[in-house]
Design a protein around this motif. Structure first.
Motif, mmCIF file in Angstrom:
data_model
loop_
_atom_site.group_PDB
_atom_site.id
_atom_site.type_symbol
_atom_site.label_atom_id
_atom_site.label_comp_id
_atom_site.label_asym_id
_atom_site.label_seq_id
_atom_site.Cartn_x
_atom_site.Cartn_y
_atom_site.Cartn_z
ATOM 1 N N TYR A 44 -7.453 0.115 -0.471
ATOM 2 C CA TYR A 44 -6.471 1.326 -0.089
ATOM 3 C C TYR A 44 -6.192 1.402 1.374
ATOM 4 N N VAL A 45 -4.811 1.547 1.468
ATOM 5 C CA VAL A 45 -4.098 1.236 2.827
ATOM 6 C C VAL A 45 -3.374 2.493 2.983
ATOM 7 N N LEU A 46 -3.784 3.160 4.262
ATOM 8 C CA LEU A 46 -3.186 4.245 4.720
ATOM 9 C C LEU A 46 -2.516 3.892 6.036
ATOM 10 N N ALA A 47 -0.950 4.055 5.908
ATOM 11 C CA ALA A 47 -0.012 3.700 6.959
ATOM 12 C C ALA A 47 0.854 4.987 7.443
ATOM 13 N N GLY A 48 0.374 5.880 8.267
ATOM 14 C CA GLY A 48 1.109 6.985 8.729
ATOM 15 C C GLY A 48 0.937 7.846 7.357
ATOM 16 N N GLU A 49 1.840 8.379 6.958
ATOM 17 C CA GLU A 49 1.974 9.263 5.761
ATOM 18 C C GLU A 49 1.869 8.787 4.573
ATOM 19 N N LEU A 50 2.126 7.449 4.571
ATOM 20 C CA LEU A 50 1.978 6.556 3.251
ATOM 21 C C LEU A 50 0.690 6.094 2.769
ATOM 22 N N ASP A 51 0.373 6.081 1.680
ATOM 23 C CA ASP A 51 -0.910 5.368 1.275
ATOM 24 C C ASP A 51 -0.418 4.498 -0.111
ATOM 25 N N PHE A 52 -1.044 3.540 0.126
ATOM 26 C CA PHE A 52 -0.718 2.562 -1.129
ATOM 27 C C PHE A 52 -2.243 1.826 -1.699
ATOM 28 N N GLU A 53 -2.302 1.537 -2.822
ATOM 29 C CA GLU A 53 -3.328 0.902 -3.475
ATOM 30 C C GLU A 53 -3.068 -0.463 -4.079
ATOM 31 N N ILE A 54 -3.758 -1.434 -3.735
ATOM 32 C CA ILE A 54 -3.358 -3.034 -4.237
ATOM 33 C C ILE A 54 -4.704 -3.058 -5.185
ATOM 34 N N LYS A 55 -4.224 -3.279 -6.529
ATOM 35 C CA LYS A 55 -5.010 -3.607 -7.580
ATOM 36 C C LYS A 55 -5.823 -4.951 -7.388
#
Length: 62
Positions: A44-55
């Protein structure tokens, strides 16, 4: 739990994009948090108001 090699490579690619190294017209994003979800195995990556999940396969999703 450790990330897979594909996840580590996906994290590198995502961080490279988020820190404005590839697309100068994109607004720079601070990377605030990187954490592995032990339930799913996703990063899980939180970057400012964006978030991402790397499978585990290395793909990322906003």
């Amino acid at each position: 739990m450790n990330p897979t090699n594909e996840q580590a490579q996906g994290l590198y690619r995502l961080c490279y994009r988020l820190t404005n190294a590839i697309y100068p017209q994109w607004q720079y994003r601070n990377i605030e948090l990187v954490r592995i979800d032990e339930r799913t195995g996703n990063l899980y990556v939180l970057a400012g108001e964006l978030d991402f999940e790397i499978k585990p396969s290395g793909g990322d999703e906003p």
